[in-house]
Design a protein around this motif. Structure first.
Motif, PDB file in Angstrom:
ATOM      1  N   ILE A 168       1.247  -0.948  -0.082  1.00  0.00           N
ATOM      2  CA  ILE A 168      -0.340  -0.512   0.184  1.00  0.00           C
ATOM      3  C   ILE A 168       0.996   1.265  -0.585  1.00  0.00           C
ATOM      4  CG2 ILE A 168      -1.718   1.411   1.102  1.00  0.00           C
ATOM      5  CD1 ILE A 168      -2.612  -1.243   3.020  1.00  0.00           C
ATOM      6  N   CYS A 169       0.849   2.170  -0.963  1.00  0.00           N
ATOM      7  CA  CYS A 169       1.100   2.540  -1.063  1.00  0.00           C
ATOM      8  C   CYS A 169       0.850   4.697  -0.223  1.00  0.00           C
ATOM      9  CB  CYS A 169       1.934   3.911  -2.139  1.00  0.00           C
ATOM     10  SG  CYS A 169       2.604   5.058  -2.657  1.00  0.00           S
ATOM     11  N   SER A 170       0.609   4.772   0.925  1.00  0.00           N
ATOM     12  CA  SER A 170       0.550   6.140   1.327  1.00  0.00           C
ATOM     13  C   SER A 170       1.233   7.442   1.948  1.00  0.00           C
ATOM     14  CB  SER A 170      -1.032   6.354   2.118  1.00  0.00           C
ATOM     15  OG  SER A 170      -1.464   6.735   2.458  1.00  0.00           O
TER      16      SER A 170
ATOM     17  N   ARG B 257      -7.014   6.400   7.059  1.00  0.00           N
ATOM     18  CA  ARG B 257      -5.788   5.578   8.318  1.00  0.00           C
ATOM     19  C   ARG B 257      -6.790   4.266   8.907  1.00  0.00           C
ATOM     20  NH1 ARG B 257      -2.235   6.507  10.687  1.00  0.00           N
ATOM     21  NH2 ARG B 257      -1.322   5.854  12.749  1.00  0.00           N
TER      22      ARG B 257
ATOM     23  N   ILE C  16      -6.194   0.953   6.297  1.00  0.00           N
ATOM     24  CA  ILE C  16      -4.887   0.759   6.193  1.00  0.00           C
ATOM     25  C   ILE C  16      -4.790  -0.694   7.634  1.00  0.00           C
ATOM     26  CG2 ILE C  16      -2.144   1.142   6.570  1.00  0.00           C
ATOM     27  CD1 ILE C  16      -3.640   2.919   5.281  1.00  0.00           C
TER      28      ILE C  16
ATOM     29  N   LEU D 126       3.697  -0.445   4.121  1.00  0.00           N
ATOM     30  CA  LEU D 126       3.415   0.704   3.497  1.00  0.00           C
ATOM     31  C   LEU D 126       3.827   1.973   2.949  1.00  0.00           C
ATOM     32  CD1 LEU D 126       1.047   2.753   4.244  1.00  0.00           C
ATOM     33  CD2 LEU D 126       1.136   2.665   6.687  1.00  0.00           C
TER      34      LEU D 126
ATOM     35  N   GLU E  18       5.877   5.064   2.722  1.00  0.00           N
ATOM     36  CA  GLU E  18       5.384   6.813   2.825  1.00  0.00           C
ATOM     37  C   GLU E  18       6.762   7.782   2.223  1.00  0.00           C
ATOM     38  OE1 GLU E  18       2.980   5.991   7.383  1.00  0.00           O
ATOM     39  OE2 GLU E  18       5.019   6.686   7.248  1.00  0.00           O
TER      40      GLU E  18
ATOM     41  N   LEU F  88       3.829  -5.077   9.932  1.00  0.00           N
ATOM     42  CA  LEU F  88       3.709  -3.889   9.377  1.00  0.00           C
ATOM     43  C   LEU F  88       5.456  -3.506   9.012  1.00  0.00           C
ATOM     44  CD1 LEU F  88       3.042  -1.344   8.355  1.00  0.00           C
ATOM     45  CD2 LEU F  88       2.812   0.043  10.930  1.00  0.00           C
TER      46      LEU F  88
ATOM     47  N   VAL G 197       7.464  -0.215   7.515  1.00  0.00           N
ATOM     48  CA  VAL G 197       6.993   1.305   6.966  1.00  0.00           C
ATOM     49  C   VAL G 197       8.134   1.400   5.825  1.00  0.00           C
ATOM     50  CG1 VAL G 197       6.928   3.143   7.043  1.00  0.00           C
ATOM     51  CG2 VAL G 197       5.672   1.596   8.519  1.00  0.00           C
TER      52      VAL G 197
END
Length: 355
Positions: free
Chosen positions: A152-154, A165, A168, A181, A183, A204, A206
């Protein structure tokens, strides 16, 4: 706190058994004045500064400085040759070629699919909704017993918006694999980073980068933040000296000037608003996606012809007009005020002349 997660169950068998490369300096503890273990050139370098010794393989000083800025301990931080190295390691650590699969949510960053293809890992695409949010039902339906990673790209690339949010978190709670994720553009967003939630979600990872807000794209330094157990897997797989000494030194110096970066971020966000408003006033511009990144996705008439016109003017933007859910769109990175004025003038001139 998610309790059903098992890292050992996700790892490939060969990675569980892997004995990482170890140098004499990994095994030696203390200070030494005579280094004759690594077959380096003992006389120095043909340069004003000596780079004849191998760099710190775990970048301790750099991670300590990042800890001051990001609040993530060094043992939960991986540094790679761009975020692309971290993405590739995720596939090699968790995905058995021709057996496992990952989930992508396009339109999104293209390297996830490229890395899947390089590693011969199947990918399942679950398109974002028309407002560029996660299709939670579609993702749930795509997951099976061999699904190891969800990317997921956010804020999302190429759309620029942040993913909700709560959505996710729903995936993090309900998926027993790794949620990645990305970021890369978080510095331009009002959304809080998920690095603050690493203790709550052991599944997770990041990803962040110094290539965007920090202005260090040429140095290729990416970051992955996760549990200490996941980072230890990254360190087992990575090449021994993946971040060169010059990069470590330059980045360490750059990290001391946080206020300059904050000034640039504020300027970029302000220019994003100016350019968005100006483009929205052009009749041929049909829609601009609200952006939390340092770019905007613009749907407009004659996108391909406009793209060619801009290239002829020496202005390079990104043509996304053939990407699903981005039909008719160009992506404009936010430049300096002078560059943005040039872009706007060129777009206006194109539509005024009908070329």
């Amino acid at each position: 706190m998610k309790e059903s997660f098992s890292l050992d169950a996700l790892l490939r068998d060969n990675i569980k058994k892997l004995v990482p490369y170890s140098s004499a300096r990994d095994e030696f503890k203390g200070e030494a004045s005579v280094l004759l273990d690594a077959n380096e050139n003992a006389f120095g370098s043909p340069y004003s500064k000596n780079y004849n010794r191998y760099p710190d393989p775990l970048q301790h000083l750099l991670k300590e400085k990042l800890y001051e800025i990001k609040g993530v301990p060094p043992e939960q931080t991986f540094l790679g040759n761009g975020s692309d190295e971290a993405i590739d390691i995720l596939f090699r650590a968790f995905c058995e070629p021709m057996r496992d699969n990952v989930i992508l949510v396009p339109p999104t960053y293209g390297m996830y699919e490229v890395s899947a293809n390089i590693n011969n890992v199947a990918y399942r695409k679950v398109n974002l909704t028309t407002d560029y949010q996660l299709d939670l039902d579609g993702i749930a339906a795509a997951i099976d017993g061999r699904t190891k990673l969800i990317f997921i790209c956010s804020p999302n690339n190429p759309t620029g918006n942040s993913i909700r949010r709560q959505d996710i978190e729903t995936i993090l709670v309900n998926f027993d694999g790794i949620v990645v994720l990305d970021e890369a553009y978080i510095n331009f967003s009002k959304q809080a980073s998920f690095t603050k939630d690493l203790q709550e979600f052991p599944n997770l990872v990041v990803l962040q980068t110094l290539s965007k807000a920090w202005g260090l794209a040429a140095l290729r330094l990416g970051m992955a933040f996760a549990s200490a157990d996941i980072i230890s897997v990254f360190n087992k797989i990575k090449p021994p000296y993946n971040i060169n000494q010059a990069t470590q030194e330059i980045v360490l110096e750059a990290l001391r000037d946080v206020e300059q970066i904050n000034t640039w971020i504020r300027s970029t966000v302000a220019e994003r608003a100016v350019l968005t408003e100006a483009l929205a006033g052009i009749p041929q511009v049909q829609h601009i996606t609200p952006s939390d990144a340092n770019f905007i996705l613009v749907k407009l008439e004659q996108p391909r012809e406009l793209y060619t016109h801009l290239v002829e003017k020496g202005i390079i933007v990104r043509d996304r007009s053939k990407v699903e859910l981005c039909e008719g769109c160009l992506r404009f990175t936010i430049g300096t005020p002078e560059e943005n004025a040039m872009v706007l003038a060129a777009v206006e001139a194109f539509y005024q002349t009908g070329q």
